[in-house]
Design a protein around this motif. Sequence first.
Motif, mmCIF file in Angstrom:
data_model
loop_
_atom_site.group_PDB
_atom_site.id
_atom_site.type_symbol
_atom_site.label_atom_id
_atom_site.label_comp_id
_atom_site.label_asym_id
_atom_site.label_seq_id
_atom_site.Cartn_x
_atom_site.Cartn_y
_atom_site.Cartn_z
ATOM 1 N N GLU A 269 -114.146 -32.828 -21.269
ATOM 2 C CA GLU A 269 -112.907 -33.167 -21.982
ATOM 3 C C GLU A 269 -111.708 -32.570 -21.268
ATOM 4 O O GLU A 269 -111.644 -31.367 -21.004
ATOM 5 C CB GLU A 269 -112.972 -32.626 -23.402
ATOM 6 C CG GLU A 269 -111.854 -33.127 -24.299
ATOM 7 C CD GLU A 269 -112.133 -34.506 -24.861
ATOM 8 O OE1 GLU A 269 -111.552 -35.468 -24.334
ATOM 9 O OE2 GLU A 269 -112.917 -34.612 -25.822
ATOM 10 N N VAL A 270 -110.721 -33.426 -20.939
ATOM 11 C CA VAL A 270 -109.495 -32.994 -20.259
ATOM 12 C C VAL A 270 -108.295 -33.493 -21.070
ATOM 13 O O VAL A 270 -108.449 -34.171 -22.090
ATOM 14 C CB VAL A 270 -109.435 -33.518 -18.810
ATOM 15 C CG1 VAL A 270 -110.534 -32.891 -17.962
ATOM 16 C CG2 VAL A 270 -109.534 -35.045 -18.772
ATOM 17 N N PHE A 271 -107.096 -33.170 -20.603
ATOM 18 C CA PHE A 271 -105.894 -33.541 -21.346
ATOM 19 C C PHE A 271 -105.780 -35.048 -21.541
ATOM 20 O O PHE A 271 -105.372 -35.517 -22.607
ATOM 21 C CB PHE A 271 -104.649 -33.017 -20.627
ATOM 22 C CG PHE A 271 -104.445 -31.534 -20.778
ATOM 23 C CD1 PHE A 271 -104.339 -30.953 -22.023
ATOM 24 C CD2 PHE A 271 -104.355 -30.717 -19.669
ATOM 25 C CE1 PHE A 271 -104.155 -29.591 -22.169
ATOM 26 C CE2 PHE A 271 -104.172 -29.357 -19.794
ATOM 27 C CZ PHE A 271 -104.070 -28.787 -21.049
ATOM 28 N N ASP A 272 -106.108 -35.820 -20.504
ATOM 29 C CA ASP A 272 -105.950 -37.272 -20.591
ATOM 30 C C ASP A 272 -106.841 -37.873 -21.671
ATOM 31 O O ASP A 272 -106.394 -38.708 -22.470
ATOM 32 C CB ASP A 272 -106.273 -37.914 -19.239
ATOM 33 C CG ASP A 272 -105.249 -37.543 -18.181
ATOM 34 O OD1 ASP A 272 -104.064 -37.432 -18.534
ATOM 35 O OD2 ASP A 272 -105.627 -37.370 -17.008
ATOM 36 N N THR A 273 -108.108 -37.479 -21.699
ATOM 37 C CA THR A 273 -109.016 -38.019 -22.713
ATOM 38 C C THR A 273 -108.676 -37.472 -24.094
ATOM 39 O O THR A 273 -108.863 -38.158 -25.106
ATOM 40 C CB THR A 273 -110.469 -37.672 -22.358
ATOM 41 O OG1 THR A 273 -110.603 -36.248 -22.198
ATOM 42 C CG2 THR A 273 -110.885 -38.356 -21.067
ATOM 43 N N TYR A 274 -108.172 -36.253 -24.151
ATOM 44 C CA TYR A 274 -107.783 -35.662 -25.440
ATOM 45 C C TYR A 274 -106.583 -36.398 -26.036
ATOM 46 O O TYR A 274 -106.540 -36.647 -27.250
ATOM 47 C CB TYR A 274 -107.461 -34.185 -25.239
ATOM 48 C CG TYR A 274 -107.159 -33.430 -26.511
ATOM 49 C CD1 TYR A 274 -108.166 -33.121 -27.412
ATOM 50 C CD2 TYR A 274 -105.859 -33.017 -26.805
ATOM 51 C CE1 TYR A 274 -107.890 -32.422 -28.584
ATOM 52 C CE2 TYR A 274 -105.577 -32.318 -27.968
ATOM 53 C CZ TYR A 274 -106.601 -32.025 -28.851
ATOM 54 O OH TYR A 274 -106.318 -31.330 -30.006
ATOM 55 N N VAL A 275 -105.623 -36.759 -25.190
ATOM 56 C CA VAL A 275 -104.466 -37.530 -25.661
ATOM 57 C C VAL A 275 -104.910 -38.883 -26.200
ATOM 58 O O VAL A 275 -104.440 -39.341 -27.248
ATOM 59 C CB VAL A 275 -103.449 -37.709 -24.511
ATOM 60 C CG1 VAL A 275 -102.399 -38.752 -24.876
ATOM 61 C CG2 VAL A 275 -102.779 -36.387 -24.191
ATOM 62 N N TYR A 276 -105.837 -39.527 -25.509
ATOM 63 C CA TYR A 276 -106.350 -40.822 -25.987
ATOM 64 C C TYR A 276 -107.058 -40.669 -27.325
ATOM 65 O O TYR A 276 -106.852 -41.461 -28.257
ATOM 66 C CB TYR A 276 -107.306 -41.407 -24.952
ATOM 67 C CG TYR A 276 -108.067 -42.610 -25.435
ATOM 68 C CD1 TYR A 276 -107.479 -43.869 -25.474
ATOM 69 C CD2 TYR A 276 -109.386 -42.490 -25.879
ATOM 70 C CE1 TYR A 276 -108.171 -44.978 -25.933
ATOM 71 C CE2 TYR A 276 -110.087 -43.588 -26.344
ATOM 72 C CZ TYR A 276 -109.477 -44.826 -26.363
ATOM 73 O OH TYR A 276 -110.175 -45.919 -26.819
ATOM 74 N N MET A 277 -107.901 -39.636 -27.427
ATOM 75 C CA MET A 277 -108.668 -39.440 -28.648
ATOM 76 C C MET A 277 -107.755 -39.153 -29.834
ATOM 77 O O MET A 277 -107.916 -39.736 -30.923
ATOM 78 C CB MET A 277 -109.658 -38.289 -28.473
ATOM 79 C CG MET A 277 -110.534 -38.033 -29.691
ATOM 80 S SD MET A 277 -111.577 -36.573 -29.516
ATOM 81 C CE MET A 277 -110.321 -35.277 -29.551
ATOM 82 N N MET A 278 -106.750 -38.278 -29.636
ATOM 83 C CA MET A 278 -105.875 -37.916 -30.744
ATOM 84 C C MET A 278 -104.861 -39.013 -31.056
ATOM 85 O O MET A 278 -104.535 -39.251 -32.220
ATOM 86 C CB MET A 278 -105.134 -36.617 -30.408
ATOM 87 C CG MET A 278 -106.037 -35.411 -30.212
ATOM 88 S SD MET A 278 -107.066 -35.043 -31.658
ATOM 89 C CE MET A 278 -105.795 -34.665 -32.867
#
Length: 319
Positions: A269-278
């Motif tokens: 999990e990185v910032f890019d995937t976290y932004v998509y998830m949230m």
Amino acid sequence: MKQMAVMPEASKQPSRDYRPSVLGRLKKDKWLYILLLPGLLYFIVFKYVPMWGVLLAFKNFQPFTGFLKSEWVGLEHFQLFFANPEFFMLLRNTLLLSLYNLVFFFPAPIVLAILMNEIRFALFKRTVQTMIYVPHFISMVIVASMTYVFLTTAGGPVNEVLEQYTGRKFEFLASPEWFKPLIIMQTIWKECGWGTIIFLAALAGVDMEQYEAATMDGANRWRQIWHITLPAVRSTIVILLILRMGNILENGFEQIYLMLNPLNRQSAEVFDTYVYMMGITQGAFSYSTAVGLFKSLIGVVLVVGANYLAKRFGQSGLY
């Protein structure tokens, strides 16, 4: 006999620098400005206009309330993000992936370009160039699918061979320890060849007489590479390194997302995937915008800092 002094015609009137008006320059170079127009419109529509969206990071955005009428909450979303227990996990995974890319992937196109530059048989050189350029045009979905087919424990050829020699299979796709090496190997295989283009273009401008003079002085191929080839691409390396520093918190959403699964999430999990998830899956638009803005600000600071250090060491920077 009287001598008459002949004054030059130019001295009778003061010289004036002729500077055409803005309208005159537009009329003179109209076709150049017309060619510039599509690129200018692209940056205005897709880069500058969306910058107003960063205000979402300071609002409690509600779709039914609208962008302008949503409540202003200031730095609340940033405080929530920094207090989130997952913040340090995201920061660690993102920085480690960027560090591995910087250490293993960034030098790979340079080394490959130098090796390609040493090939003297033109037909073989063009054939190799074509072969290493092809992976760049393969979709990341295909690359992830190929990785799954080769490494899966359900009949993957790699695991089948390893089972014959070791007696067991390896969970490459589900193991957090193997996630980062797999991402780096995918990146090198897909983009290394394409990255050689800019370095080969820089090496094409090197005067071949320098190599001939070095050969006459007794320098071997390694000494020629060190004293002629590398200095020829040094400025290109510095500029690309500065640009890479600006993207140090960006690891490529598509690649990470395709390789991410619940078993390797702690390492993937990185910032890019976290932004998509949230932002997309959970609808926290303001919170995800704050995360993205934090990442962008860090990138700007790193670019300015890297450019400053490059100039301090005598290299040409971006500005």
